[in-house]
Design an enzyme around this catalytic site. Sequence first.
Site, mmCIF file in Angstrom:
data_model
loop_
_atom_site.group_PDB
_atom_site.id
_atom_site.type_symbol
_atom_site.label_atom_id
_atom_site.label_comp_id
_atom_site.label_asym_id
_atom_site.label_seq_id
_atom_site.Cartn_x
_atom_site.Cartn_y
_atom_site.Cartn_z
ATOM 1 C CB CYS A 65 -0.964 0.082 1.328
ATOM 2 S SG CYS A 65 -2.081 -1.060 1.489
ATOM 3 N NE ARG A 118 6.831 0.665 -0.650
ATOM 4 C CZ ARG A 118 7.071 0.800 0.653
ATOM 5 N NH1 ARG A 118 6.201 -0.093 1.503
ATOM 6 N NH2 ARG A 118 7.906 1.491 1.026
ATOM 7 C CD1 TRP A 161 -0.508 -6.414 -2.386
ATOM 8 C CD2 TRP A 161 -0.993 -6.858 -0.327
ATOM 9 N NE1 TRP A 161 -0.460 -7.649 -2.236
ATOM 10 C CE2 TRP A 161 -0.761 -8.197 -1.109
ATOM 11 C CE3 TRP A 161 -1.649 -6.817 0.970
ATOM 12 C CZ2 TRP A 161 -0.741 -9.221 -0.130
ATOM 13 C CZ3 TRP A 161 -1.556 -7.881 1.849
ATOM 14 C CH2 TRP A 161 -0.949 -9.120 1.116
ATOM 15 C CG ASN A 219 0.110 2.175 3.601
ATOM 16 O OD1 ASN A 219 -0.937 2.413 2.974
ATOM 17 N ND2 ASN A 219 1.407 2.882 3.391
ATOM 18 N N GLY A 220 -1.689 -0.599 6.899
ATOM 19 C CA GLY A 220 -1.392 -1.242 8.207
ATOM 20 C C GLY A 220 -2.739 -2.053 8.260
ATOM 21 C CD GLU A 264 15.825 -15.475 -5.092
ATOM 22 O OE1 GLU A 264 15.041 -15.602 -3.864
ATOM 23 O OE2 GLU A 264 15.647 -14.464 -5.753
ATOM 24 C CE LYS A 267 12.806 -13.109 -7.268
ATOM 25 N NZ LYS A 267 13.748 -12.446 -6.100
ATOM 26 C CD GLU A 270 8.804 -13.299 -5.697
ATOM 27 O OE1 GLU A 270 8.511 -12.304 -4.979
ATOM 28 O OE2 GLU A 270 9.687 -13.250 -6.150
ATOM 29 C CG HIS A 323 15.568 -39.741 0.873
ATOM 30 N ND1 HIS A 323 16.036 -40.736 1.224
ATOM 31 C CD2 HIS A 323 17.058 -38.900 0.564
ATOM 32 C CE1 HIS A 323 17.473 -40.959 1.387
ATOM 33 N NE2 HIS A 323 17.795 -39.891 1.059
ATOM 34 C CE LYS A 353 10.929 -4.021 -3.964
ATOM 35 N NZ LYS A 353 11.872 -5.465 -4.368
#
Length: 610
Positions: A2, A27, A72, A98-99, A484, A488, A491, A507, A605
């Site tokens: 946000c 954001r 967001w 925001n929050g 990683e 990526k 995402e 296994h 982000k």
Amino acid sequence: MCGIVGYVGAQQAAPLLVEGLTRLEHRGYDSAGIAVVGSRLQVTKKAGRVRDLAAALPKRLAGKVGIGHTRWATHGPATDANAHPHTDTAGQVAVVHNGIVDNAAALRARLAADGVELVSDTDTEVFAHLVARSGADTLEGKVVEALAQVEGTYGLAVVHAGFPDRIVVARHGSPLIVGVGDREMFVASDLAALVRHTTTVAHLDDGELATVTATGFTTFRHDLSRTATQASEVDIDPSVYGQGEHGDVSGAPRMYTEILEQPASVERTLRGRLDERFGTTHLGGLNLDPRELRAFRRVKILGCGSAYYVGEMGASLIEELARVPADAEPASEFRYRNPIIEPDTLYVAVSQSGETVDTLLAVEEIKRKGGRVVGLVNVVGSAIARATDGGIYLHAGPEIAVASTKALTTMFVGFALLAIQLGRVRDLSVADGKRLVTGLQRLPGQIGEILKTEDDVAAIAQDLAQAESLFFVGRVRGYPVAREGAQKLKEITYRHAEAYPTSELKHGPLALISPQVPTVAIVPDDELTDRNVAALHEIAARGGPLVVVTHPEVDLGTLDVRRIEVPRNETELDPILLTVPLQLLAYHASLALGLDVDKPRNLAKSVTVE
Ligand code: F6R
């Protein structure tokens, strides 16, 4: 996560708010809105991107005070009604937030019982009603009274038709800054929104509020007593923030420009920090002298998502170079298991934004229990940078794309600098120190070489993008690289990508290998190459297509694989070079699928909510 913007001054607010929101769109990008105070309060908000909001704005939208938000979603889907700003029933008050309001359900029930009609599903709307219902005779008093009823976190900006000369802002757990212009003032949750207009900035502290008018700002606490927070000049080149929504000047996605920037950002991380003569590093910001550094018996690294994966690479570096037990843990889990905080453990919080709330709360928990915590942080002056006892700034430059790339390479370099220093006050020899310092100096050039292989990687990415499900595998140093790489790809392509230690395949996961399930294998030239190659044969024998990220020295014999080569550095530093092609792989797979690389679905982000 946000974004908030605000403007008070001599210019029309709406275009400036829209421009600020465009710069903050990374954001949050499910909806956006603005509120402008002119002869009355006017609110326009829209589900979708900032460009959809801009298209929906009325032709005449006069007013020199305003606030804006890009969202967001946390509470309620992305709809026009749930977009911010939220207003009270009479349309006098507008709030962006925001929050998360933890007691939103109780507050909504109470307001509803009092006959207030709530028009959104959000937690934020309650703020607008609470401010409107306050009997205080100043906007500051009203905001403080409203906040007294709220539990949770907020970065908040409020405008009121009855107080048309000001914005009142408040911070508790979510960043807010005030930018000082020439007879105009700006408000933002992030520097990116206002650096084009001013670099004179005040960071609010948690528990602080501010009144912002065209001529200046004053800060105060919840009891309305004044605080002394001042604005200061931030050392930043505004041009590095690029052109906003559609990437840099060339129009390329931000992720791409950020991948290409890596040689330069790694150079910045290294600048002035290498001591070639003594094979060590200078890290003044750590605030730890050699005696203190020697006294640590453990290192615990905390970060989230990709920062956690690089933290795993960092832990390996520290164990190998300093021979101190080290491990990484997701910061989001850490404080919920009532961690034992030891005085001889060095805690390291790693974060690009410096605002990730899970990492910040982990830092606060460590400090509450008396632990020593340093930060590896990119954003100067961010909450984590300020909460830690010292640290290493990454100097990667602003990272805007949601998928992190250049910040991660600089995090790895930051860990290498720390590991060398921890090693050199212990048993790491001058010769080894020099070997690693030279290795670090070679990294920018070698990253540049890898970037030149882009076309080959892009061709492989085209094919991989067609697979619904993939494995990424690696061993020991290569395993966090695989993690990683999978992260990526997930995402930005929405493909299912799962990372496994190569040694674990037999296994269980080998059962999933088939011609439809490719594996990306990390096979460096190291002490495990033979074991890795044996595993590749096991995959090939089951018809699994293979992409191998490896060194030119590695002989894969008769194996039928698509090969991506990276140059060798020192074995300890190789993981970061093996990571770079995986960024290109994910990027080109996303492009091949026609997706919005910089704004992947459901993500944003900097995760500033728990
Ligand atoms: C992945 C990604 C996220 C972040 C994570 C931590 O590409 O960007 O997984 O790495 O949310 O963010 P910071 O580093 O800002 O704490």
